[in-house]
Enzyme design. Structure first.
Site, short mmCIF file in Angstrom:
data_model
loop_
_atom_site.label_atom_id
_atom_site.label_comp_id
_atom_site.label_asym_id
_atom_site.label_seq_id
_atom_site.Cartn_x
_atom_site.Cartn_y
_atom_site.Cartn_z
N GLU A 1 -21.13 -28.20 -23.63
CA GLU A 1 -22.04 -29.29 -23.98
C GLU A 1 -21.67 -29.73 -25.39
OE1 GLU A 1 -26.59 -29.91 -25.46
OE2 GLU A 1 -26.30 -28.47 -23.83
N ARG B 1 -24.24 -34.86 -32.38
CA ARG B 1 -24.75 -34.67 -33.75
C ARG B 1 -23.75 -35.17 -34.79
NH1 ARG B 1 -27.25 -28.51 -33.53
NH2 ARG B 1 -28.70 -28.86 -31.79
N LYS C 1 -34.62 -28.96 -20.08
CA LYS C 1 -34.23 -28.08 -21.18
C LYS C 1 -35.50 -27.65 -21.90
CE LYS C 1 -31.80 -28.62 -25.63
NZ LYS C 1 -30.91 -29.51 -26.40
#
Length: 322
Positions: free
Chosen positions: A41, A45, A129
């Site tokens: 993943e 960011r 999540k």
């Protein structure tokens, strides 16, 4: 559960990666593959995330690459265009989720309370999540808030590491765990890819938790099985338990009442998850005898034999009790 979610379940561990230098992306992916973890993943960011996804997807077609920390519809489109197979977001943004659903894109949005979960269910999602996992209350909190919701599963992320991952994975509503302890930014930036491979192997070994369970010895009949078990009882004070098809002496020695698989008998190895163990062992080239397996009423494996013997013994996996 769709095919991508099935694959994520079998993987069990989803490395959550922040790329500062895109030149590190392909070597990093190779280090994960060398450790048998063909998944990543890549978060948005940093400005390098999109190009990292593109390069990894192009170089390693077998890699299940997702995009994390996706906050906008525009980022979804960029991630998918770069080769991402799934989207992960820190929160549940209705506009982003609906865009993914309308375009048949797997999205796993972040949820941390019942309101989030109910919104996810209303949108038709089956996996969310749970973020930040440890900081938001950990496994006990997941168990508490999930109790009213039978059809939702979780991918906890945040504070997951090698010491607590199995606590989370032992809960049947946890599909997999996201973690960054084996792919820390400093390791990536230093180019410590061999160390990353070793940490990945360690993580998988910890998750699977292989342990010796017992050895089975083929006997011709019940009389011989009882005689052998009784001899061990006399020698070592092992308890004898007479079952339907075999006699156990302690938990480690099984004497079959009639010969079964294996020239001499069998060796049983316990694991935290037979499904995940099969997935990873088949990646290594091992084969299983699917005609010699047992499943529970829900369809989960209880035991399964390997195709080949070792030193005259058949080998089978047994599911640890949770």
């Amino acid at each position: 559960m769709n095919n991508l979610l099935e694959q994520i379940y079998k993987l069990g561990i989803i490395p959550v990666i922040k790329i500062d230098d895109v030149e590190k992306a392909v070597p990093l992916a190779k280090s994960l593959i060398d450790g048998n973890l063909s998944c990543a993943e890549i978060t948005f960011r940093t400005s390098q995330g999109e190009e990292a996804i593109r390069r990894i997807s192009k170089e390693f077609s077998q890699m299940l690459v997702g995009a994390g920390t996706v906050l906008t519809v525009e980022q979804v489109d960029r991630a998918i265009d770069a080769g991402a197979k799934f989207i992960v977001s820190p929160g549940i943004n209705k506009k982003v989720v609906e865009h993914c659903i309308n375009n048949n894109i797997l999205i796993i949005p972040g949820c941390s309370n019942p309101t989030d979960i109910e919104m996810a269910l209303e949108l038709g999602l089956e996996v969310v999540k749970f973020f930040p996992a440890e900081q938001a209350g950990g496994l006990n909190y997941i168990k508490a808030i999930s109790a009213p919701y039978t059809n939702i599963k979780f991918m906890p992320t945040g504070g997951i590491n090698i010491s607590n991952i199995n606590n989370y994975l032992s809960f049947n509503k946890v599909i997999a765990c996201g973690g960054s302890w084996m792919v820390k930014s400093e390791l990536i930036n230093e180019g410590s890819f061999n160390e990353i491979t070793n940490l990945v192997k360690q993580a998988i070994a910890t998750m699977l938790g292989f342990e010796f369970a017992h050895v089975g010895i083929n006997m011709e009949n019940e009389k011989d099985a009882l005689q052998s078990a009784s001899l061990l009882q006399k020698m070592f004070n092992f308890n004898v338990r007479n079952g339907n098809s075999s006699v156990f002496s302690s938990e480690f020695f099984e004497f079959t009442k009639t010969p079964y698989l294996g020239k001499n008998g069998h060796i049983a190895i316990s694991t935290n998850s037979i499904e995940r163990a099969i997935y990873y062992l088949e990646l290594e080239g091992f084969e299983f005898n699917y005609n010699a397996c047992k499943k529970d009423p829900s369809g989960k494996y209880v035991s399964i034999y390997f195709k080949d013997e070792i030193a005259g013994f058949a080998v089978h996996l047994v599911q640890k009790k949770k």
